[in-house]
Structure formats: structure tokens, C-alpha cells
Design a protein around this motif. Structure first.
Motif, PDB file in Angstrom:
ATOM      1  N   LEU A 121     -16.079  -9.276 -17.575  1.00  0.00           N
ATOM      2  CA  LEU A 121     -16.146  -9.469 -16.134  1.00  0.00           C
ATOM      3  C   LEU A 121     -15.563 -10.851 -15.871  1.00  0.00           C
ATOM      4  N   VAL A 122     -14.413 -10.916 -15.204  1.00  0.00           N
ATOM      5  CA  VAL A 122     -13.681 -12.173 -15.024  1.00  0.00           C
ATOM      6  C   VAL A 122     -13.768 -12.623 -13.573  1.00  0.00           C
ATOM      7  N   ILE A 123     -14.063 -13.902 -13.384  1.00  0.00           N
ATOM      8  CA  ILE A 123     -14.109 -14.499 -12.048  1.00  0.00           C
ATOM      9  C   ILE A 123     -13.100 -15.641 -12.025  1.00  0.00           C
ATOM     10  N   ARG A 124     -12.215 -15.585 -11.036  1.00  0.00           N
ATOM     11  CA  ARG A 124     -11.184 -16.614 -10.891  1.00  0.00           C
ATOM     12  C   ARG A 124     -11.089 -16.969  -9.411  1.00  0.00           C
ATOM     13  N   ASP A 125     -11.004 -18.259  -9.092  1.00  0.00           N
ATOM     14  CA  ASP A 125     -11.171 -18.682  -7.705  1.00  0.00           C
ATOM     15  C   ASP A 125     -10.182 -18.054  -6.737  1.00  0.00           C
ATOM     16  N   GLU A 126      -8.922 -17.855  -7.144  1.00  0.00           N
ATOM     17  CA  GLU A 126      -7.944 -17.308  -6.206  1.00  0.00           C
ATOM     18  C   GLU A 126      -8.308 -15.895  -5.778  1.00  0.00           C
ATOM     19  N   LYS A 179     -24.816  -7.009 -13.659  1.00  0.00           N
ATOM     20  CA  LYS A 179     -23.954  -6.899 -14.840  1.00  0.00           C
ATOM     21  C   LYS A 179     -24.636  -6.090 -15.938  1.00  0.00           C
ATOM     22  N   PRO A 180     -23.967  -5.053 -16.465  1.00  0.00           N
ATOM     23  CA  PRO A 180     -24.579  -4.234 -17.512  1.00  0.00           C
ATOM     24  C   PRO A 180     -24.902  -5.041 -18.768  1.00  0.00           C
ATOM     25  N   GLU A 181     -25.929  -4.646 -19.444  1.00  0.00           N
ATOM     26  CA  GLU A 181     -26.308  -5.281 -20.705  1.00  0.00           C
ATOM     27  C   GLU A 181     -25.144  -5.207 -21.683  1.00  0.00           C
ATOM     28  N   GLY A 182     -24.780  -6.330 -22.265  1.00  0.00           N
ATOM     29  CA  GLY A 182     -23.698  -6.349 -23.240  1.00  0.00           C
ATOM     30  C   GLY A 182     -22.340  -6.698 -22.661  1.00  0.00           C
ATOM     31  N   LYS A 183     -22.185  -6.629 -21.340  1.00  0.00           N
ATOM     32  CA  LYS A 183     -20.903  -6.995 -20.723  1.00  0.00           C
ATOM     33  C   LYS A 183     -20.870  -8.507 -20.550  1.00  0.00           C
ATOM     34  N   VAL A 184     -19.813  -9.131 -21.013  1.00  0.00           N
ATOM     35  CA  VAL A 184     -19.715 -10.590 -21.007  1.00  0.00           C
ATOM     36  C   VAL A 184     -18.912 -11.048 -19.784  1.00  0.00           C
ATOM     37  N   SER A 185     -19.402 -12.097 -19.132  1.00  0.00           N
ATOM     38  CA  SER A 185     -18.730 -12.618 -17.942  1.00  0.00           C
ATOM     39  C   SER A 185     -18.132 -13.989 -18.238  1.00  0.00           C
ATOM     40  N   VAL A 186     -16.995 -14.270 -17.620  1.00  0.00           N
ATOM     41  CA  VAL A 186     -16.313 -15.546 -17.813  1.00  0.00           C
ATOM     42  C   VAL A 186     -15.719 -16.012 -16.483  1.00  0.00           C
ATOM     43  N   PHE A 187     -15.875 -17.292 -16.223  1.00  0.00           N
ATOM     44  CA  PHE A 187     -15.352 -17.934 -15.022  1.00  0.00           C
ATOM     45  C   PHE A 187     -14.159 -18.780 -15.429  1.00  0.00           C
ATOM     46  N   ILE A 188     -12.995 -18.570 -14.809  1.00  0.00           N
ATOM     47  CA  ILE A 188     -11.787 -19.332 -15.138  1.00  0.00           C
ATOM     48  C   ILE A 188     -11.558 -20.399 -14.086  1.00  0.00           C
TER      49      ILE A 188
END
Length: 211
Positions: free
Chosen positions: A89-94, A57-66
Motif C-alpha cells: 500500500l503506497v502513499i505519495r503526496d502528489e 489495511k489487511p493483516e500482512g499488507k505492508v504500507s509505505v509512505f514516499i
């Protein structure tokens, strides 16, 4: 050739191999053996691909898990699109789970050190879902989990969801009943009993954090 993006890779693999394409998982190596081609072929698991994506993940890019209960799928999709449009950067289980990838394996992502935030979409049904509360147990293993929590409380059922705030007694009673049912199953309920014990330990601090 497979694209690095795990979601594009999954589509490409499915088109090549058809249904039932996962024959075996090797979680330690992060690969599974797919069938349908001569001799099979080793390709990265979606979980390994996601972990790599977080690692790079690039520096400064924010990741979130839904995380959400399936009744709130439409809300989850809308939240996903909104965050993605803002560059998250979004992570979602489906987007990731499919045949052969179990929720326990997927939960490795939730404790990844480069995952910045977890966004649970909270409803009364979420707090009574075994799978959702399993995810909550994993969320609470994160270092300083409270500060990386972005709770989104929905109002799908006004009467039920109003009880999310201050409804700890109701949810505790629900999971006590589930634990009692598991105890009646003897050996068959052993795994669920352990899960329900963890839920009962965590339900009060979690509901306190989301309110």
C-alpha cells in the motif's frame, strides 16, 4: 456515489464540480464541503480517506509512505510503481494533495500507527528543502522512527550528492543561514524560525540514520 478509493473519488469529484471544488475543510470531522452542486455536498477529505484505508489495511499488507523533493519526481513515480507491483500500500503526496489540503494536514498520515515504513528519496536538494525537512521533522515523531526508515539516496548531482555522506556541516550552515534570514523578518518570520530550529535539532540524527 463516490468510490472508496480516494484517488478515484478525487477524479470523480473534479469531473462533477470542475475547478475550485473545495469550499471549506472540516479537519476534525474529516469532511469538506464541496461547491458546484445545489446546496453543496459533504464528502470525505483525501486525508480522512487515507487514514481509513490504513485503519482497514489487511493483516500482512505492508504500507509505505514516499517523501521526495519535486526534482526527483520521476524517481518517486518509479519507486511507487515498483512497490505497488509487489503488493504494498503506497502513499505519495502528489497522489493526495490538492487545493485546500495543506502539508500539515497530510502529515497526519506519516504518524499513523498502521503506516509501516517511510521511504525518503534523499538528495542534496531534499536536505535543503524547507518542505522536505518539515516532513523529516514529522518522520522523527514516529515511534522507533529509525527502524521504519527506508532511505533511498539518489545520485543526481555527483558533486552535491556525494556530500550527503559526511556533509552535516554544510547542511547545518545552510539552515543556520535560513534561520538568520527569518529572524530579520521579525513577526513575519516567527513560524519559519520555529521550523528552522527543529530542523537544526534534527539534521544531525537524521543524516546519521540515512548513512
Amino acid at each position: 456515489y463516490l468510490p472508496e478509493d480516494p484517488f478515484q473519488a478525487e477524479v470523480q469529484i473534479k469531473s462533477l464540480l470542475g475547478k475550485g471544488y473545495i469550499l471549506r475543510q472540516d479537519a476534525e470531522e474529516g469532511f469538506y464541503l464541496s461547491r458546484g452542486l445545489s446546496g453543496g455536498m459533504m464528502v470525505p477529505t483525501p486525508i480522512a480517506a487515507l487514514e481509513k484505508k490504513l485503519d482497514m489495511k489487511p493483516e500482512g499488507k505492508v504500507s509505505v509512505f514516499i517523501t521526495y523533493q519535486w526534482a526527483q519526481k520521476d524517481i518517486a513515480i518509479a519507486v511507487h510503481k515498483a512497490f505497488e507491483a509487489k503488493g504494498f500500500l503506497v502513499i505519495r503526496d502528489e497522489d493526495t494533495l490538492h487545493n485546500g489540503v495543506y502539508i500539515q494536514e497530510f502529515m497526519k498520515v506519516i504518524t499513523h500507527p498502521k503506516l509501516d515504513y517511510v521511504l525518503p528519496i534523499i538528495s542534496a536538494s531534499y536536505l535543503k528543502s524547507k518542505n522536505c525537512m518539515y516532513e523529516v521533522n514529522q518522520i522523527m515523531k514516529r515511534h522507533h522512527w529509525e527502524t521504519s526508515l527506508l532511505p533511498y539516496v539518489v545520485n543526481c548531482d555527483k558533486e552535491a550528492d556525494a556530500r550527503i555522506y559526511g556533509g552535516i556541516v554544510e547542511y547545518t550552515r545552510h539552515w543556520q543561514e535560513q534561520r538568520a534570514k527569518a529572524e530579520d523578518l521579525k513577526e513575519e518570520g516567527l513560524r519559519d524560525r520555529g521550523l528552522f530550529e527543529n530542523i537544526l535539532r534534527n539534521i544531525e540524527p537524521f543524516t546519521t540514520a540515512i548513512t
